[in-house]
Design a protein around this motif. Structure first.
Motif, PDB file in Angstrom:
ATOM      1  N   ILE A   1      10.581  -5.245   5.648  1.00 50.02           N
ATOM      2  CA  ILE A   1       9.339  -4.685   6.189  1.00 50.02           C
ATOM      3  C   ILE A   1       8.524  -5.838   6.763  1.00 50.02           C
ATOM      4  CG2 ILE A   1       7.346  -3.219   5.730  1.00 50.02           C
ATOM      5  CD1 ILE A   1       8.689  -2.345   3.142  1.00 50.02           C
TER       6      ILE A   1
ATOM      7  N   VAL B   1       5.437   6.434   1.617  1.00 51.61           N
ATOM      8  CA  VAL B   1       5.339   5.350   2.607  1.00 51.61           C
ATOM      9  C   VAL B   1       4.857   4.069   1.941  1.00 51.61           C
ATOM     10  CG1 VAL B   1       4.324   4.626   4.789  1.00 51.61           C
ATOM     11  CG2 VAL B   1       4.813   7.059   4.390  1.00 51.61           C
TER      12      VAL B   1
ATOM     13  N   THR C   1       3.549   0.329   2.887  1.00 57.62           N
ATOM     14  CA  THR C   1       3.036  -0.531   3.949  1.00 57.62           C
ATOM     15  C   THR C   1       2.891  -1.948   3.425  1.00 57.62           C
ATOM     16  OG1 THR C   1       1.816   1.326   4.929  1.00 57.62           O
ATOM     17  CG2 THR C   1       1.134  -0.901   5.572  1.00 57.62           C
ATOM     18  N   ASN C   2       3.426  -2.900   4.178  1.00 60.68           N
ATOM     19  CA  ASN C   2       3.318  -4.323   3.822  1.00 60.68           C
ATOM     20  C   ASN C   2       2.003  -4.852   4.390  1.00 60.68           C
ATOM     21  OD1 ASN C   2       3.547  -7.067   3.435  1.00 60.68           O
ATOM     22  ND2 ASN C   2       5.320  -7.344   4.765  1.00 60.68           N
ATOM     23  N   THR C   3       1.030  -5.075   3.521  1.00 62.07           N
ATOM     24  CA  THR C   3      -0.275  -5.583   3.969  1.00 62.07           C
ATOM     25  C   THR C   3      -0.326  -7.108   3.952  1.00 62.07           C
ATOM     26  OG1 THR C   3      -1.256  -5.572   1.739  1.00 62.07           O
ATOM     27  CG2 THR C   3      -1.379  -3.518   3.017  1.00 62.07           C
TER      28      THR C   3
ATOM     29  N   GLU D   1       0.880  -1.170   0.000  1.00 62.83           N
ATOM     30  CA  GLU D   1       0.000   0.000   0.000  1.00 62.83           C
ATOM     31  C   GLU D   1       0.917   1.219   0.000  1.00 62.83           C
ATOM     32  OE1 GLU D   1      -3.717   0.531   2.585  1.00 62.83           O
ATOM     33  OE2 GLU D   1      -2.174   1.697   3.620  1.00 62.83           O
TER      34      GLU D   1
ATOM     35  N   GLY E   1       2.520  -5.921   8.117  1.00 60.31           N
ATOM     36  CA  GLY E   1       1.861  -4.791   8.764  1.00 60.31           C
ATOM     37  C   GLY E   1       2.763  -3.605   8.999  1.00 60.31           C
ATOM     38  N   GLY E   2       4.056  -3.742   8.709  1.00 58.58           N
ATOM     39  CA  GLY E   2       5.018  -2.671   8.945  1.00 58.58           C
ATOM     40  C   GLY E   2       5.158  -1.733   7.763  1.00 58.58           C
ATOM     41  N   THR E   3       5.986  -0.699   7.948  1.00 61.39           N
ATOM     42  CA  THR E   3       6.182   0.305   6.904  1.00 61.39           C
ATOM     43  C   THR E   3       7.658   0.598   6.684  1.00 61.39           C
ATOM     44  OG1 THR E   3       6.043   2.177   8.456  1.00 61.39           O
ATOM     45  CG2 THR E   3       3.979   1.431   7.439  1.00 61.39           C
TER      46      THR E   3
ATOM     47  N   GLY F   1      10.888   2.221   8.415  1.00 64.16           N
ATOM     48  CA  GLY F   1       9.860   3.110   8.952  1.00 64.16           C
ATOM     49  C   GLY F   1       9.790   2.958  10.449  1.00 64.16           C
TER      50      GLY F   1
END
Length: 200
Positions: free
Chosen positions: A131, A87, A89-91, A67, A134-136, A200
């Motif tokens: 990542i 940014v 984001t690993n979803t 994302e 859930g991390g960024t 992040g």
């Protein structure tokens, strides 16, 4: 006997001569020419079927688990500049990796690119960033504060209003469009600079 040997020798010589001439008159077939491969076209939405860059890290984040957003950096900016963060984001449910600077440009309301993309500033060997699920991770994006009159670039920047950032994650051929109202130089003046991804 001598006469028959002479006749045989002459016949052999004539045969060889004819064979050589026939070979000389045959031109080799031209080698087939390869048509240039077309550049991969990126969809404005993430897909999981895009080509994979061979220089990507082994655990490269798949496009369909990323994302992408753009936010104002904590420091907001410096003299004559605005600072943002791209940014990622690993979803997904497992960790993945990114390495290097993303591609960033600005689009107009019709989806056309305005001016030049951001310069990519990264070390010769940028670090691989892991990542967690859930991390960024983020890449710092700096832009000249051109305002509506070109600001520090007045005279060399033709200002136009952008309606989105187009972001290519490092080593990805898939574009993510992030809505934003942002002034852009619509000519050849570069006004943005993006750094390598960091934790992040």
């Amino acid at each position: 006997m001598r006469t028959s040997m002479i006749v045989a020798a002459c016949s052999l010589a004539v045969g060889l001569l004819l064979t050589g001439c026939a070979g000389a008159g045959t031109s080799p077939s031209p080698s087939p020419t390869a048509s240039p491969a077309s550049s991969p076209s990126a969809s404005p939405t993430p897909t999981s079927t895009a080509s994979v860059d061979p220089n990507a890290p082994a655990g490269q984040c798949a496009d369909d688990v990323l994302e992408v957003t753009v936010r104002t950096a904590p420091d907001g900016g410096s003299a004559g500049h605005t600072n943002s963060q791209v940014v990622f984001t690993n979803t997904g449910s497992t960790s993945c990796e990114l390495r290097g600077a993303p591609g960033v440009s600005v689009l107009d309301a019709s989806g056309a690119q305005l001016g030049e993309p951001a310069d990519q500033s990264e070390p010769a060997s940028p670090p691989t960033i892991t990542i967690a699920a859930g991390g960024t991770a983020f890449a710092a994006l700096s832009a000249v504060n051109i305002g509506t009159d070109g600001g520090p670039l007045a005279g060399s920047c033709t200002v136009a209003e952008g309606t989105a950032y187009r972001v290519y994650p490092p080593h990805s051929f898939t574009a993510f469009d992030v809505s934003a109202t942002v002034p852009a130089c619509s000519n050849s003046t570069v006004w943005m600079d993006v750094m390598a991804v960091e934790a992040g």
